[in-house]
Design a protein around this motif. Structure first.
Motif, PDB file in Angstrom:
ATOM      1  N   VAL A 186      16.312   4.052 -21.893  1.00  0.00           N
ATOM      2  CA  VAL A 186      17.303   3.748 -21.237  1.00  0.00           C
ATOM      3  C   VAL A 186      18.496   2.391 -20.741  1.00  0.00           C
ATOM      4  N   GLN A 187      17.586   1.713 -19.891  1.00  0.00           N
ATOM      5  CA  GLN A 187      18.126   0.367 -19.891  1.00  0.00           C
ATOM      6  C   GLN A 187      18.142  -0.194 -21.507  1.00  0.00           C
ATOM      7  N   HIS A 188      17.159  -0.792 -21.743  1.00  0.00           N
ATOM      8  CA  HIS A 188      17.308  -1.157 -23.418  1.00  0.00           C
ATOM      9  C   HIS A 188      18.043  -0.865 -24.413  1.00  0.00           C
ATOM     10  N   ILE A 189      18.662   0.715 -24.312  1.00  0.00           N
ATOM     11  CA  ILE A 189      19.038   1.308 -25.258  1.00  0.00           C
ATOM     12  C   ILE A 189      20.604   1.012 -25.061  1.00  0.00           C
ATOM     13  N   ARG A 190      20.832   0.889 -23.405  1.00  0.00           N
ATOM     14  CA  ARG A 190      22.349   0.983 -23.325  1.00  0.00           C
ATOM     15  C   ARG A 190      23.136  -0.208 -23.645  1.00  0.00           C
ATOM     16  N   PRO A 191      23.036  -1.377 -23.978  1.00  0.00           N
ATOM     17  CA  PRO A 191      23.738  -2.366 -24.627  1.00  0.00           C
ATOM     18  C   PRO A 191      23.688  -2.219 -25.289  1.00  0.00           C
ATOM     19  N   LEU A 218      23.221   8.717 -25.799  1.00  0.00           N
ATOM     20  CA  LEU A 218      21.684   8.848 -25.519  1.00  0.00           C
ATOM     21  C   LEU A 218      21.056   9.918 -25.374  1.00  0.00           C
ATOM     22  N   ALA A 219      19.797  10.473 -25.811  1.00  0.00           N
ATOM     23  CA  ALA A 219      19.680  12.095 -25.359  1.00  0.00           C
ATOM     24  C   ALA A 219      18.370  12.267 -25.215  1.00  0.00           C
ATOM     25  N   ARG A 220      17.532  12.715 -24.855  1.00  0.00           N
ATOM     26  CA  ARG A 220      16.754  13.339 -24.736  1.00  0.00           C
ATOM     27  C   ARG A 220      16.228  15.275 -24.831  1.00  0.00           C
ATOM     28  N   LEU A 221      15.024  15.067 -26.005  1.00  0.00           N
ATOM     29  CA  LEU A 221      14.497  16.990 -25.753  1.00  0.00           C
ATOM     30  C   LEU A 221      14.007  16.938 -24.828  1.00  0.00           C
ATOM     31  N   ASP A 222      14.338  18.131 -24.231  1.00  0.00           N
ATOM     32  CA  ASP A 222      13.357  18.820 -22.618  1.00  0.00           C
ATOM     33  C   ASP A 222      13.680  20.212 -22.901  1.00  0.00           C
ATOM     34  N   GLY A 223      12.400  20.751 -23.482  1.00  0.00           N
ATOM     35  CA  GLY A 223      12.351  22.528 -24.087  1.00  0.00           C
ATOM     36  C   GLY A 223      13.379  22.530 -25.443  1.00  0.00           C
ATOM     37  N   ALA A 224      14.205  23.259 -24.889  1.00  0.00           N
ATOM     38  CA  ALA A 224      15.083  24.319 -25.623  1.00  0.00           C
ATOM     39  C   ALA A 224      15.974  23.195 -25.565  1.00  0.00           C
ATOM     40  N   ASP A 225      16.777  22.367 -24.942  1.00  0.00           N
ATOM     41  CA  ASP A 225      17.661  21.485 -24.978  1.00  0.00           C
ATOM     42  C   ASP A 225      17.935  19.851 -25.173  1.00  0.00           C
ATOM     43  N   VAL A 226      18.610  19.379 -25.385  1.00  0.00           N
ATOM     44  CA  VAL A 226      18.656  17.843 -24.893  1.00  0.00           C
ATOM     45  C   VAL A 226      19.760  17.316 -23.621  1.00  0.00           C
ATOM     46  N   VAL A 227      18.990  16.635 -22.799  1.00  0.00           N
ATOM     47  CA  VAL A 227      19.978  15.890 -21.905  1.00  0.00           C
ATOM     48  C   VAL A 227      20.006  14.547 -22.162  1.00  0.00           C
ATOM     49  N   TYR A 228      21.730  14.552 -21.710  1.00  0.00           N
ATOM     50  CA  TYR A 228      21.916  13.638 -22.492  1.00  0.00           C
ATOM     51  C   TYR A 228      21.665  12.456 -21.164  1.00  0.00           C
ATOM     52  N   LEU A 229      21.242  10.934 -21.131  1.00  0.00           N
ATOM     53  CA  LEU A 229      21.055  10.177 -20.818  1.00  0.00           C
ATOM     54  C   LEU A 229      21.882   8.936 -20.311  1.00  0.00           C
ATOM     55  N   ALA A 230      22.687   8.552 -21.445  1.00  0.00           N
ATOM     56  CA  ALA A 230      23.904   7.749 -21.374  1.00  0.00           C
ATOM     57  C   ALA A 230      24.891   7.941 -21.665  1.00  0.00           C
ATOM     58  N   THR A 231      26.439   7.636 -21.972  1.00  0.00           N
ATOM     59  CA  THR A 231      27.059   7.620 -22.999  1.00  0.00           C
ATOM     60  C   THR A 231      28.212   6.674 -22.892  1.00  0.00           C
ATOM     61  N   ARG A 232      28.664   6.598 -23.776  1.00  0.00           N
ATOM     62  CA  ARG A 232      29.850   5.303 -23.730  1.00  0.00           C
ATOM     63  C   ARG A 232      31.280   6.120 -24.227  1.00  0.00           C
ATOM     64  N   GLU A 233      31.699   6.456 -23.487  1.00  0.00           N
ATOM     65  CA  GLU A 233      33.436   6.653 -23.786  1.00  0.00           C
ATOM     66  C   GLU A 233      33.887   5.548 -24.879  1.00  0.00           C
ATOM     67  N   SER A 234      34.281   6.295 -25.424  1.00  0.00           N
ATOM     68  CA  SER A 234      35.347   5.724 -26.559  1.00  0.00           C
ATOM     69  C   SER A 234      37.069   5.621 -26.143  1.00  0.00           C
ATOM     70  N   HIS A 235      38.084   4.486 -25.795  1.00  0.00           N
ATOM     71  CA  HIS A 235      39.102   4.311 -25.239  1.00  0.00           C
ATOM     72  C   HIS A 235      40.024   4.851 -26.315  1.00  0.00           C
ATOM     73  N   GLU A 236      40.004   4.897 -27.390  1.00  0.00           N
ATOM     74  CA  GLU A 236      40.562   5.760 -28.018  1.00  0.00           C
ATOM     75  C   GLU A 236      41.236   7.451 -28.354  1.00  0.00           C
ATOM     76  N   TYR A 237      40.251   8.286 -27.750  1.00  0.00           N
ATOM     77  CA  TYR A 237      39.887   9.227 -26.624  1.00  0.00           C
ATOM     78  C   TYR A 237      40.292   9.765 -25.363  1.00  0.00           C
ATOM     79  N   LEU A 238      41.060  10.955 -25.279  1.00  0.00           N
ATOM     80  CA  LEU A 238      40.474  11.935 -24.132  1.00  0.00           C
ATOM     81  C   LEU A 238      38.426  11.938 -24.724  1.00  0.00           C
ATOM     82  N   ARG A 239      37.832  11.834 -23.132  1.00  0.00           N
ATOM     83  CA  ARG A 239      36.527  12.795 -23.000  1.00  0.00           C
ATOM     84  C   ARG A 239      35.803  13.728 -23.714  1.00  0.00           C
ATOM     85  N   THR A 240      34.553  13.831 -23.913  1.00  0.00           N
ATOM     86  CA  THR A 240      33.904  15.176 -24.364  1.00  0.00           C
ATOM     87  C   THR A 240      33.471  15.395 -23.332  1.00  0.00           C
ATOM     88  N   ILE A 241      32.788  16.727 -23.171  1.00  0.00           N
ATOM     89  CA  ILE A 241      32.166  17.287 -21.913  1.00  0.00           C
ATOM     90  C   ILE A 241      30.537  16.385 -21.306  1.00  0.00           C
TER      91      ILE A 241
END
Length: 263
Positions: A89-94, A109-132
């Motif tokens: 996570v630390q390496h991928i963020r930049p 950036l997300a990681r598979l956990d069972g039947a789900d993925v879990v978000y580990l890092a997000t860089r939001e766009s400044h062009e539009y409202l954030r997603t969930i």
């Protein structure tokens, strides 16, 4: 320690974890004592004692009336410690920052956990409202670009999917295994996944598995408002993301140190 005490301790620990997971999943929606007791099939009196103990420790919070419960601030310690202690996570963020600046879009950036993925890092766009897709949020793997990119790395008979119909998040989410398997075949052929408003209405995503483990457990994605996704922009996104994946995979192995954690 007597065997009965050990059994009670294990049962209490399991109940504690279950309560914290339920409260975390509900986010800002508070829960009532009776509601938690019924959902987790725990006697009301036992649930009350457990909640009071968790409130005293800061893992659960309650309102001024003492009738509503939510996840507490101490739970933040666990999540941040997990992220801070993960070299990947630390390496991928930049790289996510770099790609977001280049494309003007939201990166994940997300990681598979069972039947789900879990978000580990997000860089939001400044062009539009954030997603969930906030850090820590769980999404069914079949329902978006990140998860489909990771599912495509696995054989069809080894997919970690729930029994029965697949959960639906939007009108475009795959609800049948047949439709999902067809999508995964296309994903393998092109080398990346596409989410056509399957997770969030109005958002298209492109997912790329990171193959520094086999099978891949992590993936990156680029999310774009569908209304401004042109053919030329899509081509550029795929080009930038492919290059980003190659650079991450080339650079990650040397920096991973410490235990080989099971994911």
């Amino acid at each position: 320690m007597a065997e009965g005490s050990v059994v009670r301790g294990v049962k209490s620990a399991a109940r504690t974890v279950a309560v914290l997971e339920v409260l975390a999943a509900r986010g800002e929606r508070p829960s009532r004592l009776d509601e938690l007791a019924e959902e987790l099939e725990i006697p009301r009196s036992s649930m009350y004692q457990l909640l009071r103990q968790l409130v005293d420790c800061g893992w659960v919070r309650t309102d001024v009336t003492g009738s509503l419960y939510g996840i507490g601030i101490r739970a933040l310690l666990t999540g941040t410690s997990y992220l801070d202690g993960d070299n990947r996570v630390q390496h991928i963020r930049p790289y996510l920052d770099e790609a977001s600046d280049a494309l003007g879009e939201t990166m994940h950036l997300a990681r598979l956990d069972g039947a789900d993925v879990v978000y580990l890092a997000t860089r939001e766009s400044h062009e539009y409202l954030r997603t969930i897709s906030r850090v820590g949020r769980r999404i069914p793997a079949h329902a978006g670009a990140l998860g489909k990119a990771l599912l495509a790395e696995r054989a069809d008979d080894q997919l970690p999917l729930p029994e029965g119909p697949l959960p639906v998040l939007t009108a475009n989410t795959h609800s049948s295994r047949q439709a999902l398997l067809a999508d995964l075949r296309a994903t393998r052929e092109r080398g990346y996944s596409i989410d056509r408003e399957e997770t969030v209405a109005g958002i298209t995503g492109f997912g790329f598995a990171l193959r520094y483990t086999a099978p891949a457990t992590d993936a990156i994605s680029c999310s774009v408002p569908t209304v401004r996704l042109t053919a030329a922009h899509e081509t550029r996104i795929v080009s930038v993301m492919r290059e980003l994946r190659s650079r991450i995979e080339a650079q990650l192995p040397p920096i991973i140190t410490g235990p080989a954690w099971r994911t």
